[in-house]
Design a protein around this motif. Structure first.
Motif, PDB file in Angstrom:
ATOM      1  N   GLY A  95      45.117  43.971  53.679  1.00  0.00           N
ATOM      2  CA  GLY A  95      46.422  43.336  53.687  1.00  0.00           C
ATOM      3  C   GLY A  95      47.210  43.632  52.431  1.00  0.00           C
ATOM      4  N   GLY A  96      46.711  44.479  51.561  1.00  0.00           N
ATOM      5  CA  GLY A  96      47.440  44.813  50.341  1.00  0.00           C
ATOM      6  C   GLY A  96      46.510  45.137  49.199  1.00  0.00           C
ATOM      7  N   SER A  97      47.122  45.441  48.051  1.00  0.00           N
ATOM      8  CA  SER A  97      46.340  45.881  46.893  1.00  0.00           C
ATOM      9  C   SER A  97      45.478  44.757  46.332  1.00  0.00           C
ATOM     10  CB  SER A  97      47.258  46.451  45.815  1.00  0.00           C
ATOM     11  OG  SER A  97      48.146  45.455  45.345  1.00  0.00           O
ATOM     12  N   ASP A  98      45.933  43.493  46.460  1.00  0.00           N
ATOM     13  CA  ASP A  98      45.119  42.385  45.949  1.00  0.00           C
ATOM     14  C   ASP A  98      43.764  42.344  46.645  1.00  0.00           C
ATOM     15  OD1 ASP A  98      47.100  41.627  44.232  1.00  0.00           O
ATOM     16  OD2 ASP A  98      47.795  39.938  45.441  1.00  0.00           O
ATOM     17  N   ALA A 140      37.966  43.248  46.518  1.00  0.00           N
ATOM     18  CA  ALA A 140      36.813  43.920  47.121  1.00  0.00           C
ATOM     19  C   ALA A 140      36.127  44.814  46.094  1.00  0.00           C
ATOM     20  CB  ALA A 140      37.248  44.735  48.340  1.00  0.00           C
ATOM     21  N   ASP A 141      36.906  45.556  45.314  1.00  0.00           N
ATOM     22  CA  ASP A 141      36.331  46.402  44.261  1.00  0.00           C
ATOM     23  C   ASP A 141      35.586  45.559  43.229  1.00  0.00           C
ATOM     24  OD1 ASP A 141      37.219  48.779  45.341  1.00  0.00           O
ATOM     25  OD2 ASP A 141      39.016  48.898  44.067  1.00  0.00           O
ATOM     26  N   ALA A 142      36.179  44.437  42.821  1.00  0.00           N
ATOM     27  CA  ALA A 142      35.549  43.554  41.837  1.00  0.00           C
ATOM     28  C   ALA A 142      34.237  43.007  42.387  1.00  0.00           C
ATOM     29  CB  ALA A 142      36.497  42.424  41.454  1.00  0.00           C
ATOM     30  N   TRP A 143      34.232  42.596  43.664  1.00  0.00           N
ATOM     31  CA  TRP A 143      32.997  42.075  44.260  1.00  0.00           C
ATOM     32  C   TRP A 143      31.922  43.156  44.310  1.00  0.00           C
ATOM     33  CZ3 TRP A 143      30.028  43.465  48.412  1.00  0.00           C
ATOM     34  CH2 TRP A 143      28.985  42.598  48.717  1.00  0.00           C
ATOM     35  N   LEU A 144      32.312  44.357  44.710  1.00  0.00           N
ATOM     36  CA  LEU A 144      31.335  45.453  44.768  1.00  0.00           C
ATOM     37  C   LEU A 144      30.729  45.725  43.390  1.00  0.00           C
ATOM     38  CD1 LEU A 144      33.052  47.928  47.239  1.00  0.00           C
ATOM     39  CD2 LEU A 144      30.862  46.768  47.567  1.00  0.00           C
TER      40      LEU A 144
END
Length: 86
Positions: A7-10, A15-19
């Motif tokens: 739904g957007g860059s946020d 998702a990147d931070a969680w990974l």
């Protein structure tokens, strides 16, 4: 269309931070691998170059054993001058 869009860059940032939190400890540092390979290649180059010098020395009538002994003596003398012990 496939249900895998964001739904957007946020959302992508979260998702990147969680990974990274969940799996960052397994991350592969490609720059570190490249640096290690470069260092290994440089070491091999130096070994090959040194082997060539030994071959040249022997082809001129020198003995590799004698050369190694001379180098060992020079190193030991330098250590003694510097106040180091073996």
């Amino acid at each position: 269309a496939d249900g895998y869009d964001s739904g957007g860059s946020d959302e992508r940032e979260f998702a990147d931070a969680w990974l990274m939190r969940a799996h960052g400890h397994n991350a592969v540092d490609l720059d570190e691998i490249d640096a290690a390979e470069d260092a290994l290649q440089e070491t091999q180059f130096l070994l090959d170059d040194f082997a060539g010098l030994i071959d040249d020395f022997e082809s001129q009538g020198g003995s590799a054993r004698d050369l190694f002994e001379i180098v060992r003596q020079v190193v030991n003398n330098k250590k003694t001058e510097a106040g180091e012990t073996n």
